[in-house]
Write a protein that holds these residues in place. Structure first.
Motif, PDB file in Angstrom:
ATOM      1  N   LEU A  20       1.009  -0.963  -0.069  1.00  0.00           N
ATOM      2  CA  LEU A  20      -0.201  -0.031   0.202  1.00  0.00           C
ATOM      3  C   LEU A  20       0.997   1.480  -0.055  1.00  0.00           C
ATOM      4  CD1 LEU A  20      -3.376   1.206   0.272  1.00  0.00           C
ATOM      5  CD2 LEU A  20      -2.128   0.992   3.328  1.00  0.00           C
ATOM      6  N   LEU A  21       0.891   2.295  -0.972  1.00  0.00           N
ATOM      7  CA  LEU A  21       1.730   3.304  -0.949  1.00  0.00           C
ATOM      8  C   LEU A  21      -0.169   4.966  -0.504  1.00  0.00           C
ATOM      9  CD1 LEU A  21       4.159   4.576  -2.911  1.00  0.00           C
ATOM     10  CD2 LEU A  21       1.797   5.404  -3.220  1.00  0.00           C
ATOM     11  N   LEU A  22       0.898   5.717  -0.291  1.00  0.00           N
ATOM     12  CA  LEU A  22      -0.307   6.656  -0.460  1.00  0.00           C
ATOM     13  C   LEU A  22       0.554   8.223  -1.222  1.00  0.00           C
ATOM     14  CD1 LEU A  22      -2.426   7.734   1.433  1.00  0.00           C
ATOM     15  CD2 LEU A  22      -1.041   8.835   3.223  1.00  0.00           C
ATOM     16  N   ASN A  23      -0.396   8.045  -1.769  1.00  0.00           N
ATOM     17  CA  ASN A  23       0.029   9.198  -3.136  1.00  0.00           C
ATOM     18  C   ASN A  23       0.232  10.797  -2.695  1.00  0.00           C
ATOM     19  OD1 ASN A  23      -2.157  10.089  -3.332  1.00  0.00           O
ATOM     20  ND2 ASN A  23      -2.276   8.930  -6.127  1.00  0.00           N
ATOM     21  N   ALA A  24       0.754  11.489  -3.796  1.00  0.00           N
ATOM     22  CA  ALA A  24       1.158  13.019  -3.062  1.00  0.00           C
ATOM     23  C   ALA A  24      -0.502  13.513  -3.062  1.00  0.00           C
ATOM     24  CB  ALA A  24       1.616  13.474  -4.181  1.00  0.00           C
ATOM     25  N   GLU A  31      -3.979  10.132  -2.380  1.00  0.00           N
ATOM     26  CA  GLU A  31      -4.992   8.367  -2.719  1.00  0.00           C
ATOM     27  C   GLU A  31      -4.159   7.312  -2.551  1.00  0.00           C
ATOM     28  OE1 GLU A  31      -6.802  11.390  -6.087  1.00  0.00           O
ATOM     29  OE2 GLU A  31      -5.157   9.707  -6.185  1.00  0.00           O
ATOM     30  N   HIS A  32      -4.538   6.643  -2.302  1.00  0.00           N
ATOM     31  CA  HIS A  32      -4.184   4.437  -2.545  1.00  0.00           C
ATOM     32  C   HIS A  32      -3.933   3.780  -3.289  1.00  0.00           C
ATOM     33  CE1 HIS A  32      -5.960   5.080   1.707  1.00  0.00           C
ATOM     34  NE2 HIS A  32      -5.424   5.986   1.752  1.00  0.00           N
ATOM     35  N   CYS A  33      -2.789   3.515  -3.702  1.00  0.00           N
ATOM     36  CA  CYS A  33      -2.226   2.833  -4.752  1.00  0.00           C
ATOM     37  C   CYS A  33      -2.048   1.501  -4.584  1.00  0.00           C
ATOM     38  CB  CYS A  33      -0.833   3.328  -5.010  1.00  0.00           C
ATOM     39  SG  CYS A  33      -0.276   2.081  -6.497  1.00  0.00           S
ATOM     40  N   GLU A  34      -2.730   0.444  -4.728  1.00  0.00           N
ATOM     41  CA  GLU A  34      -2.659  -0.791  -3.643  1.00  0.00           C
ATOM     42  C   GLU A  34      -2.086  -1.917  -4.721  1.00  0.00           C
ATOM     43  OE1 GLU A  34      -5.900  -3.943  -1.214  1.00  0.00           O
ATOM     44  OE2 GLU A  34      -6.369  -2.020  -2.121  1.00  0.00           O
ATOM     45  N   MET A  35      -0.929  -2.824  -4.236  1.00  0.00           N
ATOM     46  CA  MET A  35      -0.425  -4.064  -5.004  1.00  0.00           C
ATOM     47  C   MET A  35      -1.342  -5.293  -4.445  1.00  0.00           C
ATOM     48  SD  MET A  35       2.677  -2.565  -7.218  1.00  0.00           S
ATOM     49  CE  MET A  35       2.670  -4.147  -8.149  1.00  0.00           C
ATOM     50  N   ILE A  36      -1.198  -6.238  -5.006  1.00  0.00           N
ATOM     51  CA  ILE A  36      -1.999  -7.412  -4.538  1.00  0.00           C
ATOM     52  C   ILE A  36      -1.297  -8.642  -5.616  1.00  0.00           C
ATOM     53  CG2 ILE A  36      -3.364  -9.351  -3.667  1.00  0.00           C
ATOM     54  CD1 ILE A  36      -5.421  -7.047  -4.707  1.00  0.00           C
ATOM     55  N   SER A  37      -0.211  -9.445  -4.462  1.00  0.00           N
ATOM     56  CA  SER A  37       0.905 -10.083  -4.692  1.00  0.00           C
ATOM     57  C   SER A  37       0.319 -11.469  -5.806  1.00  0.00           C
ATOM     58  CB  SER A  37       1.833 -10.722  -4.353  1.00  0.00           C
ATOM     59  OG  SER A  37       1.118 -10.939  -3.020  1.00  0.00           O
ATOM     60  N   PHE A  77       4.384 -18.189 -11.828  1.00  0.00           N
ATOM     61  CA  PHE A  77       4.446 -18.405 -13.095  1.00  0.00           C
ATOM     62  C   PHE A  77       3.291 -18.708 -13.395  1.00  0.00           C
ATOM     63  CE2 PHE A  77       3.925 -22.535 -16.362  1.00  0.00           C
ATOM     64  CZ  PHE A  77       4.284 -21.663 -17.343  1.00  0.00           C
ATOM     65  N   CYS A  78       2.780 -18.277 -14.354  1.00  0.00           N
ATOM     66  CA  CYS A  78       0.694 -17.965 -15.346  1.00  0.00           C
ATOM     67  C   CYS A  78       0.981 -19.100 -16.485  1.00  0.00           C
ATOM     68  CB  CYS A  78       0.381 -17.305 -14.260  1.00  0.00           C
ATOM     69  SG  CYS A  78      -1.471 -16.796 -15.462  1.00  0.00           S
ATOM     70  N   ASP A  79       0.160 -19.396 -16.845  1.00  0.00           N
ATOM     71  CA  ASP A  79       0.222 -19.484 -18.217  1.00  0.00           C
ATOM     72  C   ASP A  79      -1.500 -19.517 -18.857  1.00  0.00           C
ATOM     73  OD1 ASP A  79       0.430 -20.615 -20.631  1.00  0.00           O
ATOM     74  OD2 ASP A  79       0.673 -22.470 -20.555  1.00  0.00           O
ATOM     75  N   GLU A  80      -2.437 -20.213 -18.082  1.00  0.00           N
ATOM     76  CA  GLU A  80      -3.585 -20.328 -18.694  1.00  0.00           C
ATOM     77  C   GLU A  80      -4.216 -20.667 -16.397  1.00  0.00           C
ATOM     78  OE1 GLU A  80      -5.875 -22.149 -21.210  1.00  0.00           O
ATOM     79  OE2 GLU A  80      -4.827 -21.576 -22.261  1.00  0.00           O
ATOM     80  N   SER A  81      -4.923 -18.923 -17.119  1.00  0.00           N
ATOM     81  CA  SER A  81      -5.259 -19.630 -14.882  1.00  0.00           C
ATOM     82  C   SER A  81      -6.196 -18.038 -14.169  1.00  0.00           C
ATOM     83  CB  SER A  81      -4.453 -19.327 -13.596  1.00  0.00           C
ATOM     84  OG  SER A  81      -3.406 -18.323 -14.268  1.00  0.00           O
ATOM     85  N   LYS A  82      -7.394 -18.295 -13.431  1.00  0.00           N
ATOM     86  CA  LYS A  82      -7.311 -17.097 -12.750  1.00  0.00           C
ATOM     87  C   LYS A  82      -6.868 -16.789 -11.726  1.00  0.00           C
ATOM     88  CE  LYS A  82     -11.836 -19.531 -13.809  1.00  0.00           C
ATOM     89  NZ  LYS A  82     -12.671 -20.354 -12.856  1.00  0.00           N
ATOM     90  N   MET A  83      -6.996 -15.170 -11.616  1.00  0.00           N
ATOM     91  CA  MET A  83      -7.386 -14.524 -10.751  1.00  0.00           C
ATOM     92  C   MET A  83      -7.927 -14.039  -9.927  1.00  0.00           C
ATOM     93  SD  MET A  83      -3.971 -11.996 -11.402  1.00  0.00           S
ATOM     94  CE  MET A  83      -2.194 -12.695 -11.167  1.00  0.00           C
ATOM     95  N   HIS A  84      -7.861 -14.495  -8.450  1.00  0.00           N
ATOM     96  CA  HIS A  84      -9.340 -13.658  -7.423  1.00  0.00           C
ATOM     97  C   HIS A  84      -8.321 -12.815  -6.778  1.00  0.00           C
ATOM     98  CE1 HIS A  84     -12.622 -14.367  -3.989  1.00  0.00           C
ATOM     99  NE2 HIS A  84     -12.746 -12.857  -5.441  1.00  0.00           N
ATOM    100  N   VAL A  85      -9.417 -11.396  -7.114  1.00  0.00           N
ATOM    101  CA  VAL A  85      -8.246 -10.479  -6.599  1.00  0.00           C
ATOM    102  C   VAL A  85      -9.381  -9.410  -5.790  1.00  0.00           C
ATOM    103  CG1 VAL A  85      -7.515  -7.931  -7.293  1.00  0.00           C
ATOM    104  CG2 VAL A  85      -6.992  -9.874  -8.906  1.00  0.00           C
ATOM    105  N   ARG A  86      -8.880  -8.703  -4.494  1.00  0.00           N
ATOM    106  CA  ARG A  86      -9.849  -8.722  -3.680  1.00  0.00           C
ATOM    107  C   ARG A  86      -8.807  -7.335  -3.054  1.00  0.00           C
ATOM    108  NH1 ARG A  86     -11.319  -8.704   2.030  1.00  0.00           N
ATOM    109  NH2 ARG A  86     -13.693  -8.246   2.505  1.00  0.00           N
ATOM    110  N   ALA A  87      -9.147  -5.941  -3.520  1.00  0.00           N
ATOM    111  CA  ALA A  87      -8.524  -5.331  -2.975  1.00  0.00           C
ATOM    112  C   ALA A  87      -9.787  -4.471  -1.828  1.00  0.00           C
ATOM    113  CB  ALA A  87      -8.665  -3.894  -3.946  1.00  0.00           C
TER     114      ALA A  87
END
Length: 745
Positions: free
Chosen positions: A361-365, A368-374, A405-415
């Motif tokens: 999580l990063l708070l920008n200038a 606002e929140h920039c969020e990255m989910i591994s 590694f990802c070939d054909e897959s799904k991502m369940h993303v929860r911000a």
């Protein structure tokens, strides 16, 4: 003429307007109507100097606004002043010219923004409210002056402005413009009737006009009601798709009467509106469209109801309490050490790991929140990739695993930590497993949707990872759940999914430094060898001032017998444009004479191959300057697609490991997520300039940067041959090339 004497203080010299508009050059045109053209210009007037809009009435004036309307608009805008009426800065009445000079609407007219998904309901309601205040003033100017019936209220005549200190749309407010067709009426009458010929615009005209041949204040109210529905529906009131005008207002009224607003609401913002605010807004809009003029509200009532609708929407938007950063810090990895809230925010501005290191999580200038989910936190299933891969992930706490590694897959993303009501992009942070592969695109689909998308929009981040923009959306709350399926033809290494606030293009301050500057100032802005450069041109400049010379150089002129073009950038650096005949291999293209379209007179079109060479050469550039090489082109309506990018290869250096790069001839479209709403693509109005993305030039051509370089300490010869290849291996049908231009970045 008495009118001229009365408004003498507003008079602007025709020569000044000609100079500011480059003699009414087509590049300066920002609008056009039945009255003539509107030009953007930097101009001095009685109260100062700023960017202005110059409305030049058509010289023959056989249609549209004529002399009577010209003087009427000067009269009205001089005597009726209100913060929500457009301001008249000056006029010109010389040599048969009739020109009105207004303050420049920084965001144009409302009709251009109706379908913008970045314009929230709060912002839309504020625009309607401020426009209503302007019209209310015309109808009832405190009883001290005659009432004014506008007679041509429409979204095209509602102009948008903002405060210089703000960004995006938060402070956008409206001003009523184009009073040339207005009528005056007594201030002490409850109804002002104006017998008139047919005026106004189809779709907005009071339907009772056909029977009465009169327009009243209530006719303006009807027209304003149409505008309110346009704002609610996100489209103009008239549809020309069938080849004839179809008035949508009866359909809108019926849907509103039957309480089926869901059928007409602007779907991009459907789930963002407060129900009570929507009801208040639609109730007053519907009343404005009542058949009987007596049943329509006064504009003062419209102002009151719109103010209520805006306040209700503001309460709805502010429903979520402020975020508790101290509570968030308790989940940080490693633990955060701070003594004050300011120190905590300083740590957040550098980025912190949360959720056992799976979220960054990063708070920008802008706060606002920039969020990255591994990928470890969202990829299904997870396939670990050894650090032998060589690219380090910011999430790699255990360095045996650098990424996933990802070939054909799904991502369940929860911000979990999004900033409410902020436009975001959702980005895939990745790399191709086989780095020798070209950019072949990434296929993906959102769960619950039938349509899939392919992203070719790839940038390289500062850490070396590639970033591909998948979706855009406006956050409603802090949390968002998505399930995305990827169907990649080639193996990719996924690092994370990123939620990044949409990059803003800040409002530019108006240029005001060049007011009445001495000749020495203009001479300093000219290149040291300007006297030799001027000799290349056809202009007779023996009596020209340094200011006039600078203006000529900035406009540009043909050199070398009309085969090339030289111009000067605003920073005084030299620009050089080569025609298509010099930059391309002629046998690959068809050619046509086009003197009205191209300054060189000839353009290339419809290549017979799927790739072509571009030769970038110049000996007249400025030293120690960063330059870009831009392809100048157009696309015909029947072009062959170009949704995919073109690959650019420096063939000479590619053998030394230089990777190709990619450019787009069409602006990349990004799917816009709305909750359970049909997918569609859009281009936000504030998308920033980026290398490889096309931009519109003032003269109607497009440009895209295909190469960049730095000149040396002295002016030197620049030469580079580039190969542009279309990914689909189709013929480049519909592509028209004017040439290439070398100009400072």
């Amino acid at each position: 003429m008495d009118a001229v004497k009365e408004f003498q203080h507003l008079k602007i010299d025709l020569n000044d307007i000609r100079l500011a508009t480059a003699n009414f050059h087509v590049w300066k045109v920002i609008g056009e109507g039945g009255f003539g053209k509107v030009y953007k210009a930097l101009l001095s007037y009685s109260e100062g100097r700023s960017q202005v809009a110059c409305k030049r009435l058509d010289p023959d004036r056989t249609y549209g606004q004529g002399d009577a309307e010209f003087w009427k608009e000067i009269l009205l805008l001089s005597r009726y002043k209100h913060k929500n009426l457009i301001s008249l800065l000056g006029f010109c009445s010389e040599e048969g010219e009739r020109i009105l000079v207004y303050e420049l609407a920084s965001h144009g007219s409302l009709d251009k923004h109706l379908s913008s998904s970045t314009l929230s309901w709060k912002q839309r309601f504020n625009i309607c409210l401020t426009a209503a205040k302007g019209l209310c003033y015309l109808h009832d100017p405190n009883g001290t002056q005659q009432r004014v019936i506008h007679r041509d209220i429409k979204s095209n005549n509602i102009l948008l402005f903002e405060e210089l200190s703000t960004s995006l749309h938060e402070s956008w407010h409206a001003k009523i413009g184009d009073l040339g067709l207005s009528k005056l009426g007594p201030a002490n009458q409850s109804h002002s009737f104006a017998p008139t010929n047919a005026v106004g615009t189809d779709g907005y005209i009071d339907p009772t006009f056909e029977n009465t041949a009169t327009l009243t204040k209530e006719s303006d109210v009807y027209s304003f009601g149409v505008v309110l529905f346009e704002v609610f529906c996100g489209k103009l009131c008239g549809d020309y798709s069938s080849g004839r005008f179809e008035n949508l207002v009866p359909k809108w009224k019926l849907s509103c009467k039957e309480e089926k607003s869901d059928d007409i609401i602007f779907r991009e913002l459907k789930y963002d509106i407060d129900p009570s605010s929507m009801k208040t807004f639609l109730d007053i809009a519907y009343r404005c469209l009542e058949e009987s003029r007596e049943n329509r509200p006064k504009m003062s009532e419209v102002v009151e109801e719109l103010d209520i609708a805006l306040r209700l929407q503001e309460i709805y938007d502010e429903g979520e309490p402020p975020i508790d950063y101290e509570e968030i810090s308790k989940t940080a990895t490693p633990c955060l050490v701070y003594k004050s809230e300011e120190e905590l925010k300083m740590l957040l501005s550098k980025g912190v790991f949360l959720n056992s290191g799976k979220t960054w999580l990063l708070l920008n200038a802008d706060g606002e929140h920039c969020e990255m989910i591994s990928s470890q936190g969202c990829l299904i299933p997870i396939e670990y990739l050894s650090s032998v891969y060589g690219k380090k992930s910011r999430f790699a706490v255990d360095y045996r695993y650098g990424a996933y590694f990802c070939d054909e897959s799904k991502m369940h993303v929860r911000a979990q930590f999004l900033s409410p009501h902020i436009p975001y992009t959702i980005n895939l942070v990745f790399d191709f497993y086989d780095t020798t592969l070209d950019n072949l695109g990434i296929n993906y689909k959102l769960a619950g949707e039938k349509k899939s998308f392919t992203s070719y929009l790839v940038d390289e981040g500062e850490d070396g990872w590639l970033i591909s923009e998948l979706f855009q959306f406006t956050s409603h709350r802090r949390q968002l759940d998505l399930e995305i399926t990827f169907e990649c033809k080639n193996a990719i290494v996924v690092d994370a999914i990123e939620f990044r606030p949409l990059e803003r293009v800040e409002h530019q301050m108006l240029e005001n430094e060049e007011v009445d500057m001495p000749e020495t100032y203009w001479e300093q802005k000219l290149p040291s060898d300007y006297e030799d450069i001027i000799k290349w041109s056809k202009y007779n400049v023996q009596q020209a001032t340094k200011k006039e010379l600078y203006s000529i150089l900035c406009q540009g002129f043909l050199i070398n017998n009309g085969e090339e073009c030289f111009s000067l950038a605003k920073n005084g650096k030299k620009c050089h444009m080569l025609p298509a005949s010099m930059a391309l291999q002629e046998y690959e293209w068809r050619w046509r004479f086009s003197p009205d379209d191209s300054r060189f007179g000839e353009v290339a079109f419809d290549s017979h191959v799927s790739k072509f060479w571009v030769s970038c050469k110049s000996k007249i550039l400025s030293p120690q300057t960063a330059y870009g090489c831009y392809l100048v082109y157009k696309l015909q309506e029947n072009h062959s697609g170009f949704e995919r990018p073109l690959k650019v290869t420096d063939v000479v250096n590619s053998v030394h490991g230089t990777r190709p790069w990619y450019i787009f001839l069409l602006t990349p479209q990004t799917p816009n997520i709305r909750r359970k709403v049909n997918q569609n693509t859009h281009n936000p109005l504030n998308r920033p300039r980026r290398k490889g993305r096309p931009q519109q030039r003032n003269n109607g051509w497009m440009e895209v940067q295909i190469w960049e370089f730095q000149t040396g300490a002295t002016t030197e010869s620049i030469s580079k041959d580039l190969l542009l290849t279309y990914s689909e291996k189709k013929l480049l049908k519909g592509l028209i090339l004017d040439g290439i231009e070398l100009k400072p970045i």
